[in-house]
Design an enzyme around this catalytic site. Sequence first.
Site, PDB file in Angstrom:
ATOM      1  N   SER A   1     -69.173  -9.774 -20.304  1.00  7.44           N
ATOM      2  CA  SER A   1     -68.231  -9.757 -20.837  1.00  7.44           C
ATOM      3  C   SER A   1     -66.650  -9.599 -20.951  1.00  7.44           C
ATOM      4  O   SER A   1     -65.955  -9.766 -19.791  1.00  7.44           O
ATOM      5  CB  SER A   1     -67.518  -8.229 -22.401  1.00  7.44           C
TER       6      SER A   1
ATOM      7  N   HIS B   1     -70.756 -13.155 -22.131  1.00  8.73           N
ATOM      8  CA  HIS B   1     -71.340 -12.481 -23.355  1.00  8.73           C
ATOM      9  C   HIS B   1     -69.628 -13.076 -23.574  1.00  8.73           C
ATOM     10  O   HIS B   1     -68.504 -12.743 -23.638  1.00  8.73           O
ATOM     11  CB  HIS B   1     -71.457 -11.109 -23.070  1.00  8.73           C
TER      12      HIS B   1
ATOM     13  N   ASP C   1     -66.803 -11.665 -27.063  1.00  6.61           N
ATOM     14  CA  ASP C   1     -66.844 -11.332 -27.883  1.00  6.61           C
ATOM     15  C   ASP C   1     -65.774 -11.833 -29.112  1.00  6.61           C
ATOM     16  O   ASP C   1     -64.390 -11.922 -28.770  1.00  6.61           O
ATOM     17  CB  ASP C   1     -66.177  -9.599 -27.396  1.00  6.61           C
TER      18      ASP C   1
ATOM     19  N   MET D   1     -63.498 -10.851 -32.706  1.00  6.54           N
ATOM     20  CA  MET D   1     -63.614  -9.811 -33.862  1.00  6.54           C
ATOM     21  C   MET D   1     -62.552 -10.649 -34.161  1.00  6.54           C
ATOM     22  O   MET D   1     -61.097 -10.953 -33.617  1.00  6.54           O
ATOM     23  CB  MET D   1     -63.454  -8.624 -32.737  1.00  6.54           C
TER      24      MET D   1
ATOM     25  N   HIS E   1     -70.918 -12.273 -29.837  1.00  9.06           N
ATOM     26  CA  HIS E   1     -70.907 -11.278 -30.387  1.00  9.06           C
ATOM     27  C   HIS E   1     -70.559 -11.051 -31.652  1.00  9.06           C
ATOM     28  O   HIS E   1     -68.796 -11.049 -31.234  1.00  9.06           O
ATOM     29  CB  HIS E   1     -71.208 -10.253 -29.585  1.00  9.06           C
TER      30      HIS E   1
ATOM     31  N   MET F   1     -68.380 -10.001 -34.181  1.00 13.27           N
ATOM     32  CA  MET F   1     -67.942  -8.712 -34.960  1.00 13.27           C
ATOM     33  C   MET F   1     -66.807  -8.705 -36.157  1.00 13.27           C
ATOM     34  O   MET F   1     -65.549  -9.108 -36.119  1.00 13.27           O
ATOM     35  CB  MET F   1     -67.000  -7.271 -33.867  1.00 13.27           C
TER      36      MET F   1
ATOM     37  N   MET G   1     -75.671  -1.524 -29.629  1.00 12.85           N
ATOM     38  CA  MET G   1     -74.219  -1.207 -29.118  1.00 12.85           C
ATOM     39  C   MET G   1     -74.462  -0.034 -28.444  1.00 12.85           C
ATOM     40  O   MET G   1     -74.769   1.195 -28.775  1.00 12.85           O
ATOM     41  CB  MET G   1     -73.243  -1.253 -30.451  1.00 12.85           C
TER      42      MET G   1
ATOM     43  N   ASP H   1     -75.355  -3.325 -24.982  1.00 18.14           N
ATOM     44  CA  ASP H   1     -73.696  -3.666 -24.853  1.00 18.14           C
ATOM     45  C   ASP H   1     -72.565  -2.610 -24.727  1.00 18.14           C
ATOM     46  O   ASP H   1     -72.420  -1.749 -25.653  1.00 18.14           O
ATOM     47  CB  ASP H   1     -72.745  -4.632 -25.757  1.00 18.14           C
TER      48      ASP H   1
HETATM   49  C1  DX5 Z   1     -66.813  -4.447 -27.361  1.00 17.72           C
HETATM   50  C2  DX5 Z   1     -67.439  -5.597 -26.688  1.00 17.72           C
HETATM   51  C3  DX5 Z   1     -68.196  -5.575 -25.534  1.00 17.72           C
HETATM   52  C4  DX5 Z   1     -66.989  -4.695 -24.312  1.00 17.72           C
HETATM   53  C5  DX5 Z   1     -67.450  -4.379 -23.399  1.00 17.72           C
HETATM   54  O1  DX5 Z   1     -67.086  -3.919 -28.938  1.00 17.72           O
HETATM   55  O2  DX5 Z   1     -68.853  -5.980 -28.092  1.00 17.72           O
HETATM   56  O3  DX5 Z   1     -68.895  -6.275 -24.960  1.00 17.72           O
HETATM   57  O4  DX5 Z   1     -66.517  -6.007 -24.012  1.00 17.72           O
HETATM   58  O5  DX5 Z   1     -66.675  -4.031 -22.346  1.00 17.72           O
HETATM   59  P1  DX5 Z   1     -67.628  -3.040 -21.168  1.00 17.72           P
HETATM   60  O6  DX5 Z   1     -68.972  -3.134 -20.351  1.00 17.72           O
HETATM   61  O7  DX5 Z   1     -65.866  -2.820 -20.831  1.00 17.72           O
HETATM   62  O8  DX5 Z   1     -67.516  -1.354 -22.163  1.00 17.72           O
HETATM   63 ZN    ZN Z   2     -69.962  -7.575 -26.795  1.00 22.72          ZN
END
Ligand code: DX5
Ligand code: ZN
Length: 217
Positions: A6, A31, A33, A35, A64, A66, A135, A173
């Site tokens: 990520s 990956h 993220d 948000m 991903h 969110m 998750m 994840d």
């Molecule tokens: C959290 C994200 C993850 C995050 C994982 O909401 O979806 O992808 O970046 O990070 P680590 O591996 O540090 O938990």
């Molecule tokens: Zn993620």
Amino acid sequence: MQVAPSILSADFGHLSRDVEAICDGGCDLVHVDVMDGHFVPNLTIGPVVVETVANAATKPLDIHLMVENNPFFVDLFAPLKPAYISFHIEEEKHPHRLIQKIRSRGIKPAIVLNPHTPPEAIEYLLSDLDMVLLMSVNPGFGGQHFIDSVIPKAQKLKAMIEKHNPQCRIEVDGGVNDNNIKRLADAGVDIVVAGSFVYKHPKGVKEAIASLRVKSE
Ligand code: DX5
Ligand code: ZN
């Protein structure tokens, strides 16, 4: 076991360099993220920055979402041609419609389940999906503690997938490291996302990715 680092834990001042490092270091997917500050209490990146990631990456993107308003974000990111777009079932009233929309853009659709959401919530969607993302932390931040109940949940989901759509992959994840990856592999997980473990590893990202692979065997 495939590894999808990520970039949330990358140095955003040197984003292209850090994306190249994981691709050269042998990752399978990048990956990303996304948000929106509404679905989760954090705000990350939009299509302008993700285009920089796409240009630097030599491996496919795994986006991903969110966010609230998933269809709007699918339209924003589809032109970047990611391999996967995943959306949260907790935030989607019309998941079949959204799956069709993602697939119509030539992208593999995936659904994400928060730690408390049972796999039964998506039983009637499994035959339409390419991947389910479980998750193992509450979404929103990197560096959180792994929630162990994802292991029996992955086992249960694996049995459902065998019945409905054996090609569908399982991704996990959050809080993934070289201590829990073997248990994930044994539970039937195909792909792990790892942010802080990869980018904060004392020996560098290549060693981190390699150690996840070795420990999963
Ligand atoms: C959290 C994200 C993850 C995050 C994982 O909401 O979806 O992808 O970046 O990070 P680590 O591996 O540090 O938990
Ligand atoms: Zn993620």
